[in-house]
Each structure stands twice: as structure tokens, then as C-alpha cells.
Design a protein around this motif. Structure first.
Motif, short mmCIF file in Angstrom:
data_model
loop_
_atom_site.label_atom_id
_atom_site.label_comp_id
_atom_site.label_asym_id
_atom_site.label_seq_id
_atom_site.Cartn_x
_atom_site.Cartn_y
_atom_site.Cartn_z
N GLY A 210 0.80 -1.22 0.00
CA GLY A 210 0.00 0.00 0.00
C GLY A 210 0.83 1.27 0.00
N THR A 211 2.12 1.15 -0.25
CA THR A 211 2.99 2.31 -0.32
C THR A 211 4.21 1.98 -1.17
N ILE A 212 4.78 3.00 -1.79
CA ILE A 212 6.01 2.79 -2.58
C ILE A 212 7.14 3.66 -2.05
N SER A 213 6.90 4.32 -0.93
CA SER A 213 7.92 5.21 -0.38
C SER A 213 8.28 4.78 1.04
N GLY A 214 9.37 5.35 1.54
CA GLY A 214 9.80 5.05 2.90
C GLY A 214 10.51 3.71 2.99
N PRO A 215 11.05 3.40 4.15
CA PRO A 215 11.77 2.13 4.35
C PRO A 215 10.93 0.91 4.05
N LYS A 216 9.64 0.95 4.41
CA LYS A 216 8.75 -0.17 4.16
C LYS A 216 8.60 -0.44 2.67
N GLY A 217 8.49 0.63 1.88
CA GLY A 217 8.31 0.49 0.45
C GLY A 217 9.52 -0.08 -0.27
N ALA A 218 10.69 -0.03 0.37
CA ALA A 218 11.92 -0.55 -0.25
C ALA A 218 12.12 -2.04 -0.01
N LEU A 219 11.40 -2.61 0.95
CA LEU A 219 11.65 -3.99 1.36
C LEU A 219 11.44 -5.02 0.23
N PRO A 220 10.35 -4.98 -0.54
CA PRO A 220 10.20 -5.99 -1.59
C PRO A 220 11.37 -6.02 -2.57
N ALA A 221 11.81 -4.84 -3.00
CA ALA A 221 12.93 -4.80 -3.95
C ALA A 221 14.21 -5.30 -3.30
N LEU A 222 14.45 -4.94 -2.05
CA LEU A 222 15.64 -5.40 -1.34
C LEU A 222 15.66 -6.92 -1.23
N ILE A 223 14.52 -7.49 -0.86
CA ILE A 223 14.44 -8.95 -0.66
C ILE A 223 14.53 -9.69 -1.99
N ILE A 224 13.75 -9.24 -2.97
CA ILE A 224 13.75 -9.92 -4.27
C ILE A 224 15.10 -9.77 -4.97
N GLY A 225 15.78 -8.67 -4.72
CA GLY A 225 17.10 -8.48 -5.32
C GLY A 225 18.19 -9.30 -4.66
N ALA A 226 18.07 -9.52 -3.34
CA ALA A 226 19.14 -10.20 -2.60
C ALA A 226 18.93 -11.71 -2.48
N ALA A 227 17.67 -12.16 -2.42
CA ALA A 227 17.40 -13.60 -2.22
C ALA A 227 18.03 -14.48 -3.30
N PRO A 228 17.93 -14.13 -4.60
CA PRO A 228 18.58 -14.96 -5.61
C PRO A 228 20.10 -15.00 -5.46
N PHE A 229 20.68 -13.87 -5.07
CA PHE A 229 22.12 -13.82 -4.84
C PHE A 229 22.52 -14.78 -3.71
N TYR A 230 21.77 -14.72 -2.61
CA TYR A 230 22.08 -15.61 -1.48
C TYR A 230 21.78 -17.07 -1.84
N ALA A 231 20.76 -17.30 -2.67
CA ALA A 231 20.42 -18.66 -3.08
C ALA A 231 21.60 -19.33 -3.78
N ARG A 232 22.29 -18.58 -4.62
CA ARG A 232 23.46 -19.13 -5.31
C ARG A 232 24.58 -19.45 -4.31
N LEU A 233 24.74 -18.60 -3.31
CA LEU A 233 25.76 -18.87 -2.30
C LEU A 233 25.41 -20.11 -1.50
N VAL A 234 24.11 -20.31 -1.23
CA VAL A 234 23.66 -21.52 -0.53
C VAL A 234 23.96 -22.75 -1.38
N GLU A 235 23.64 -22.68 -2.65
CA GLU A 235 23.89 -23.81 -3.55
C GLU A 235 25.37 -24.14 -3.60
#
Length: 231
Positions: free
Chosen positions: A98-123
Motif C-alpha cells: 500500500g505504499t512505494i515510499s519510505g523504508p517499508k516500500g523498499a523492502l520488496p525490492a531489497l528482498i527480491i534483489g538479494a534472495a537470488p544472490f544468497y540462493a546461489r551462495l547456498v547452492e
């Protein structure tokens, strides 16, 4: 108005433009984004990485197809520059939070951007496990869940912690980028207050605090790895 070198040095020493209440607020926003995104990245990245490892060893057509699909998605999101990813995810973020601004609004991009990177490190961490250990567990009749929890996660734990440390540090940098386009935090403070108003002392304080966060994360990660790694 252009400042002389002497004026810049004096400004950085005396820090007349630094409002510490704003600095503390920005610091809290950066910590919030870093901690929350790191936790979710760990969960999603661990699941994705484990699936990648298990299906990469699969002998069935289904497992090979699944690995190809997941691997493609992981590589796709890893390849997208973070600032572009934020812009692409704005509609999704608005619907989800329900928002695209502030720290809360950045979380989806931060998670979606970092999770694949960490997934490769896990593999990669799981691929470094001695195959004999995994084969021994399978030959004793261990289920896939038992192999994952008792062998894969246990044996690769030092690599998982080390990879999470690297990922968390990368997320600190991503929060600074997110701050430039309105997510708040130290990046926002350094750009909107420091850079646009030509306040070098604000930029200096923001940079120092980001470096402190990075050093603390690396320090904690190194200690945990040393305690966990018994080799």
C-alpha cells in the motif's frame, strides 16, 4: 556557491549542518531495512538454494526442468541492476504494502534483489559438502527432509553464515541506493540533504555510519563462522 578546500575541511570538522535527530532517524531507517530484508532474504534464499542443489542432482526429467526454471529466475533477478529493479517492482510494492515510499516500500525490492544472490551462495556452499557424507545418509534410508536438515544445513552452516554476511553487507549498499529515490535512511540523508544542498559534513557523517554498519556486520559474521566451523 563553490566552496574552497579550506571551507570544506572546516565544515567537515565543525559539522554545522548536521542535525543529529535527523541522523539518528536515518540510521534507524537503514537498520530497519537491513535487518528485515536480511531475515527474509535468509529464509527465501535458503529455500531457493536448497531446491537448486537438490534438483541439480536430479535424474528425472521433472527435476531437470524444475532446476532450469528456478535457475533462470535466479539468474534473471541477479542480473537486473538494483535501481531498475526498484522501479520495476513499484506496482507490485504498492499492491502488496500500500505504499512505494519510505523504508517499508523498499523492502520488496531489497528482498527480491538479494534472495537470488544468497540462493546461489547456498547452492555453492552445499556443493562443497563431501559427497560421501550425503551418500552415507541416503544409503541408511534417510528421507530428503532428514538429509536437508541433518546433513546439508549442518555441514554447510559455516558457508551459509559467511554467505549471509556478504549478502547483508550488499543489502546495506542497496539501502543507500534505495534512499536516493525516497526510501529514507542514510542514503536519502546523504543525497537529499548532503549532496543537493552541498553539505559535505552531512555526506561525511552518513558515509561513516554506513561503514560502521558494514564493519559491525562483518565482525559479527567472522566471529560466528569461527565458532561454527570446527574443521
Amino acid at each position: 556557491m563553490n566552496k574552497s578546500f579550506g571551507d570544506i575541511i572546516t565544515e567537515m570538522v565543525t559539522m554545522p549542518n548536521v542535525k543529529w535527530d535527523a541522523v539518528i532517524e536515518a540510521l534507524n531507517e537503514t537498520l530497519y531495512m537491513t535487518v528485515i530484508s536480511t531475515l527474509f532474504t535468509f529464509v527465501f534464499g535458503l529455500i531457493l538454494g536448497t531446491l537448486l542443489f537438490l534438483t541439480s542432482k536430479g535424474t528425472t526429467k521433472t527435476s531437470r526442468i524444475f532446476y532450469s526454471i528456478v535457475s533462470f529466475i535466479v539468474n534473471l533477478f541477479r542480473a537486473i541492476p538494483f535501481i531498475i529493479l526498484i522501479l520495476l517492482l513499484l506496482p507490485f510494492t504498492d499492491i502488496l504494502l500500500g505504499t512505494i515510499s519510505g523504508p517499508k516500500g523498499a523492502l520488496p525490492a531489497l528482498i527480491i534483489g538479494a534472495a537470488p544472490f544468497y540462493a546461489r551462495l547456498v547452492e555453492i556452499g552445499m556443493k562443497e559438502i563431501d559427497k560421501g557424507v550425503i551418500e552415507a545418509a541416503v544409503s541408511m534410508g534417510a528421507s530428503t527432509w532428514t538429509v536437508v536438515t541433518k546433513v546439508l544445513l549442518k555441514e554447510s552452516l559455516p558457508a551459509l553464515v559467511s554467505g549471509l554476511t556478504v549478502t547483508a553487507i550488499a543489502l546495506v549498499g542497496s539501502t543507500a541506493i534505495a534512499g536516493v529515490i525516497g526510501a529514507g535512511g542514510l542514503g536519502n540523508l546523504a543525497y537529499l540533504t548532503g549532496f543537493t544542498r552541498n553539505q559535505n559534513d552531512v555526506i561525511l557523517v552518513s558515509t561513516i555510519l554506513i561503514l560502521v554498519i558494514v564493519f559491525v556486520i562483518q565482525f559479527i559474521g567472522d566471529i560466528l563462522v569461527k565458532k561454527i566451523d570446527k574443521r
